[in-house]
Design a protein around this motif. Structure first.
Motif, PDB file in Angstrom:
ATOM      1  N   THR A 207     -58.538 -10.677 -59.796  1.00 17.43           N
ATOM      2  CA  THR A 207     -57.568  -9.674 -59.910  1.00 17.43           C
ATOM      3  C   THR A 207     -57.092  -8.911 -58.829  1.00 17.43           C
ATOM      4  OG1 THR A 207     -57.961  -9.592 -62.383  1.00 17.43           O
ATOM      5  CG2 THR A 207     -56.803  -7.689 -61.522  1.00 17.43           C
TER       6      THR A 207
ATOM      7  N   ASN B 285     -58.022  -2.233 -52.927  1.00 17.85           N
ATOM      8  CA  ASN B 285     -58.531  -3.611 -53.368  1.00 17.85           C
ATOM      9  C   ASN B 285     -59.360  -4.247 -52.637  1.00 17.85           C
ATOM     10  OD1 ASN B 285     -56.619  -2.750 -55.189  1.00 17.85           O
ATOM     11  ND2 ASN B 285     -55.783  -4.975 -55.587  1.00 17.85           N
TER      12      ASN B 285
ATOM     13  N   GLU C  13     -50.041  -9.890 -53.229  1.00 17.33           N
ATOM     14  CA  GLU C  13     -48.683  -9.699 -53.892  1.00 17.33           C
ATOM     15  C   GLU C  13     -48.013  -8.349 -53.337  1.00 17.33           C
ATOM     16  OE1 GLU C  13     -48.895 -10.352 -57.821  1.00 17.33           O
ATOM     17  OE2 GLU C  13     -49.192 -12.477 -57.885  1.00 17.33           O
ATOM     18  N   SER C  14     -49.041  -7.354 -52.948  1.00 13.12           N
ATOM     19  CA  SER C  14     -48.829  -6.065 -52.819  1.00 13.12           C
ATOM     20  C   SER C  14     -48.127  -5.920 -51.437  1.00 13.12           C
ATOM     21  CB  SER C  14     -49.779  -5.149 -53.254  1.00 13.12           C
ATOM     22  OG  SER C  14     -49.220  -3.687 -52.941  1.00 13.12           O
TER      23      SER C  14
ATOM     24  N   GLN D 210     -55.683 -10.876 -56.237  1.00  8.85           N
ATOM     25  CA  GLN D 210     -54.327 -11.549 -56.461  1.00  8.85           C
ATOM     26  C   GLN D 210     -53.470 -10.331 -56.225  1.00  8.85           C
ATOM     27  OE1 GLN D 210     -53.432 -14.623 -57.301  1.00  8.85           O
ATOM     28  NE2 GLN D 210     -51.101 -14.088 -57.098  1.00  8.85           N
ATOM     29  N   GLU D 211     -53.673  -9.115 -56.627  1.00 12.09           N
ATOM     30  CA  GLU D 211     -52.989  -7.927 -56.404  1.00 12.09           C
ATOM     31  C   GLU D 211     -52.695  -7.663 -55.092  1.00 12.09           C
ATOM     32  OE1 GLU D 211     -54.259  -5.396 -60.669  1.00 12.09           O
ATOM     33  OE2 GLU D 211     -54.687  -4.821 -58.685  1.00 12.09           O
TER      34      GLU D 211
END
Length: 322
Positions: A217, A234, A224-225, A220-221
């Motif tokens: 998670t 992260n 995309e951020s 992936q975050e």
């Protein structure tokens, strides 16, 4: 040594490069406490200083400093036999009676090694590696010496290139590996390019079958951020999980770079990826004996051109004052 001694050669250590070496532990076969014990039973200092003769740096993070958001200040594993043995004592639930074992760091404690050499070790692990590589052979010898000190039976499994290709391209054969070696360098200095292919569940080079839903998670975050704060938080948390909690890899190598060139070349350096950066290089040809420019006759120590320039400047100053 020859370069270092030469007066005509510039020689210095450059920054740490981004080639990394890890011994990946099969997370499908070995749980977190077994991995925790293994990574603390390896003598990293001996490997760097004696086996590799200080031609490498120790690796301290799966995202080394120099790559965006990389840090080297986590509680990364070092040799700590007392800690590793205590992990084994606290978690082992097999048939061997280990109640009499001590976690005290006696380096060659025969009681632990006797269990490893017996028909019923605390657990067994093998390292599958490309056999002809001298560096891989060195790593296997280190594990053969280190792991029995925590009651673990170790077996080296050298294979040829064809067998390596077969195993790595057939996921049904992945449990052939107990441990295996990964040498890796990112294509560019972006955290996801370094972490995603190895640590995301089901990723192409995640042959150790590591899987952590929180890590998936977070990665992936971050991918995309465009929020720097989110990405930083992260990626730092991912490093913390891998280094301090899950221990899916035994980190042992980060490449060392060198800057070696003639003294007549300047502004030429090794960049942060370990590559030679020549964009701003400047070449100053060495003087040729007998080819020095002639000195003009005139006042000793000064050229005629200098004298005329000085006279002209003085006259201009007098005219301005007048």
């Amino acid at each position: 040594e020859e370069f270092e001694a030469s007066e005509d050669v510039f020689f210095a250590e450059g920054p740490a490069g981004f080639l990394q070496g890890v011994a990946a532990i099969n997370c499908h076969l070995y749980n977190s406490w077994q991995r925790d014990a293994l990574v603390h039973a390896f003598n990293y200092t001996h490997y760097v200083e004696n086996v590799k003769d200080n031609t490498i740096y120790p690796m301290k993070s799966p995202l080394p400093s120099g790559i965006e958001y990389g840090r080297d200040d986590y509680d990364y594993a070092t040799l700590d036999l007392e800690y590793a043995r205590q992990v084994m004592i606290d978690n082992y639930a097999g048939s061997v009676d280990i109640s009499g074992l001590s976690a005290t760091d006696a380096h060659d404690d025969p009681a632990w090694k006797a269990i490893a050499d017996s028909a019923d070790p605390l657990f067994e692990i093998n390292l599958t590696y490309y056999g002809p590589s001298i560096g891989n052979q060195d790593m296997s010898l280190m594990m053969e010496d280190n792991f029995p000190k925590i009651g673990v039976k170790y077996t080296g499994d050298p294979i040829d290139a064809d067998r390596w290709t077969e195993i790595t391209h057939d996921t049904s054969l992945l449990d052939t590996f107990g441990m295996f070696l990964i040498y890796w360098a990112p294509d560019y200095l972006e955290a996801g390019n370094q972490l995603d292919p190895i640590y995301m569940t089901g990723a192409s080079t995640n042959m150790m079958q590591y899987s952590n839903s929180e890590v998936d998670t977070l990665l992936q975050e971050a991918a995309e951020s465009v929020d720097v704060a989110v990405r930083k938080a992260n990626y730092e948390r991912v490093q913390e999980i891998i280094i301090e909690e899950d221990h899916p890899v035994l980190m042992f190598l980060r490449s060392k770079t060198y800057e070696i060139h003639t003294i007549h070349l300047s502004r030429y350096y090794v960049n942060s990826m370990g590559y030679l950066a020549y964009y701003y290089a400047k070449w100053t040809p060495p003087p040729v004996p007998g080819d020095e420019p002639p000195v003009e006759e005139g006042i000793p120590g000064y050229s005629l051109g200098f004298l005329l320039t000085a006279i002209g400047a003085s006259a201009l100053l007098l005219m301005k004052k007048a």
